[in-house]
Motif scaffolding. Sequence first.
Motif, mmCIF file in Angstrom:
data_model
loop_
_atom_site.group_PDB
_atom_site.id
_atom_site.type_symbol
_atom_site.label_atom_id
_atom_site.label_comp_id
_atom_site.label_asym_id
_atom_site.label_seq_id
_atom_site.Cartn_x
_atom_site.Cartn_y
_atom_site.Cartn_z
ATOM 1 N N LEU A 32 0.812 -1.219 0.000
ATOM 2 C CA LEU A 32 0.000 0.000 0.000
ATOM 3 C C LEU A 32 0.846 1.269 0.000
ATOM 4 O O LEU A 32 0.397 2.298 -0.510
ATOM 5 C CB LEU A 32 -0.964 0.003 1.181
ATOM 6 N N ASP A 33 2.055 1.204 0.549
ATOM 7 C CA ASP A 33 2.919 2.391 0.508
ATOM 8 C C ASP A 33 3.181 2.831 -0.927
ATOM 9 O O ASP A 33 3.305 4.019 -1.203
ATOM 10 C CB ASP A 33 4.251 2.131 1.214
ATOM 11 N N THR A 34 3.257 1.881 -1.860
ATOM 12 C CA THR A 34 3.505 2.254 -3.257
ATOM 13 C C THR A 34 2.282 2.936 -3.877
ATOM 14 O O THR A 34 2.420 3.691 -4.832
ATOM 15 C CB THR A 34 3.906 1.046 -4.129
ATOM 16 N N LEU A 35 1.111 2.666 -3.330
ATOM 17 C CA LEU A 35 -0.104 3.319 -3.814
ATOM 18 C C LEU A 35 -0.334 4.665 -3.136
ATOM 19 O O LEU A 35 -0.886 5.582 -3.738
ATOM 20 C CB LEU A 35 -1.323 2.423 -3.587
ATOM 21 N N PHE A 36 0.080 4.782 -1.881
ATOM 22 C CA PHE A 36 -0.194 5.980 -1.088
ATOM 23 C C PHE A 36 0.788 7.112 -1.360
ATOM 24 O O PHE A 36 0.394 8.267 -1.514
ATOM 25 C CB PHE A 36 -0.187 5.638 0.407
ATOM 26 N N TRP A 37 2.080 6.786 -1.410
ATOM 27 C CA TRP A 37 3.105 7.837 -1.522
ATOM 28 C C TRP A 37 3.392 8.175 -2.978
ATOM 29 O O TRP A 37 3.614 7.300 -3.802
ATOM 30 C CB TRP A 37 4.392 7.404 -0.826
ATOM 31 N N LYS A 38 3.415 9.464 -3.256
ATOM 32 C CA LYS A 38 3.814 9.981 -4.561
ATOM 33 C C LYS A 38 5.277 10.429 -4.448
ATOM 34 O O LYS A 38 5.781 10.631 -3.341
ATOM 35 C CB LYS A 38 2.929 11.167 -4.944
ATOM 36 N N PRO A 39 5.984 10.572 -5.582
ATOM 37 C CA PRO A 39 7.383 11.001 -5.514
ATOM 38 C C PRO A 39 7.567 12.241 -4.646
ATOM 39 O O PRO A 39 6.714 13.137 -4.628
ATOM 40 C CB PRO A 39 7.722 11.292 -6.981
ATOM 41 N N GLY A 40 8.679 12.243 -3.911
ATOM 42 C CA GLY A 40 8.973 13.362 -3.016
ATOM 43 C C GLY A 40 8.233 13.277 -1.692
ATOM 44 O O GLY A 40 8.089 14.274 -0.999
ATOM 45 N N TRP A 41 7.745 12.089 -1.358
ATOM 46 C CA TRP A 41 7.011 11.867 -0.106
ATOM 47 C C TRP A 41 5.728 12.699 -0.026
ATOM 48 O O TRP A 41 5.346 13.195 1.025
ATOM 49 C CB TRP A 41 7.898 12.127 1.113
ATOM 50 N N VAL A 42 5.062 12.850 -1.157
ATOM 51 C CA VAL A 42 3.770 13.538 -1.186
ATOM 52 C C VAL A 42 2.683 12.505 -0.936
ATOM 53 O O VAL A 42 2.636 11.460 -1.590
ATOM 54 C CB VAL A 42 3.559 14.248 -2.548
ATOM 55 N N GLU A 43 1.811 12.798 0.019
ATOM 56 C CA GLU A 43 0.755 11.856 0.397
ATOM 57 C C GLU A 43 -0.420 11.910 -0.577
ATOM 58 O O GLU A 43 -0.761 12.965 -1.087
ATOM 59 C CB GLU A 43 0.214 12.193 1.792
ATOM 60 N N SER A 44 -1.033 10.758 -0.796
ATOM 61 C CA SER A 44 -2.329 10.702 -1.468
ATOM 62 C C SER A 44 -3.394 10.933 -0.406
ATOM 63 O O SER A 44 -3.163 10.684 0.777
ATOM 64 C CB SER A 44 -2.562 9.316 -2.083
ATOM 65 N N SER A 45 -4.563 11.346 -0.819
ATOM 66 C CA SER A 45 -5.675 11.421 0.131
ATOM 67 C C SER A 45 -6.177 9.991 0.358
ATOM 68 O O SER A 45 -5.891 9.080 -0.424
ATOM 69 C CB SER A 45 -6.803 12.287 -0.434
ATOM 70 N N MET A 46 -6.939 9.798 1.416
ATOM 71 C CA MET A 46 -7.516 8.477 1.667
ATOM 72 C C MET A 46 -8.473 8.092 0.541
ATOM 73 O O MET A 46 -8.569 6.922 0.177
ATOM 74 C CB MET A 46 -8.238 8.437 3.013
ATOM 75 N N GLU A 47 -9.157 9.072 -0.021
ATOM 76 C CA GLU A 47 -10.054 8.788 -1.145
ATOM 77 C C GLU A 47 -9.255 8.295 -2.354
ATOM 78 O O GLU A 47 -9.649 7.333 -3.015
ATOM 79 C CB GLU A 47 -10.870 10.039 -1.513
ATOM 80 N N GLU A 48 -8.119 8.946 -2.627
ATOM 81 C CA GLU A 48 -7.257 8.494 -3.730
ATOM 82 C C GLU A 48 -6.766 7.077 -3.480
ATOM 83 O O GLU A 48 -6.758 6.251 -4.399
ATOM 84 C CB GLU A 48 -6.038 9.407 -3.873
#
Length: 166
Positions: A32-48
Amino acid sequence: MKKVAVIGSAGSGKSTFARKLAKRLNADVIHLDTLFWKPGWVESSMEELQVKQEPYLQRERWVIEGNYSRTWHRRFEEADTIIFLDMPRYLCMYRVIKRYVTYKNKTRPDMSEGCPEKLDFEFLKFVWHYPKERRKKALDVIALYSSSKQTMVFRKRKEINQFLCS
């Protein structure tokens, strides 16, 4: 076992366990970390994250590892097995420090590209307080599913190894 959800503290061994189990089950492993984190340690929202996890939940076989408790219920509904790695805090602390030393300035295999390994006081505090602040919630949610799903709680490395060998 065809669809397995694995949760636990950071440093509990979720990623390693999930890879080994997925190999034995001939299933896809999803971190799930690969789905949650965007490059540069930018978080996805829970909805995303919920949207990103949905196609994986529809697959025939999977082992999904990660916490993100706001997405547990959907994942647990689809899973036939829920596994909680309830490892001692000292072991988890040791592992996150070891992971940092091993992957410093690199992206580990179970993390999104562009997120080099980092370690800060807030994360260490999160790991240290996991047993006190989050463990009960995990056990309570797992208990909700125990009548309809196979649920397991492993508290020792030996239990994990025995399970993987069986």
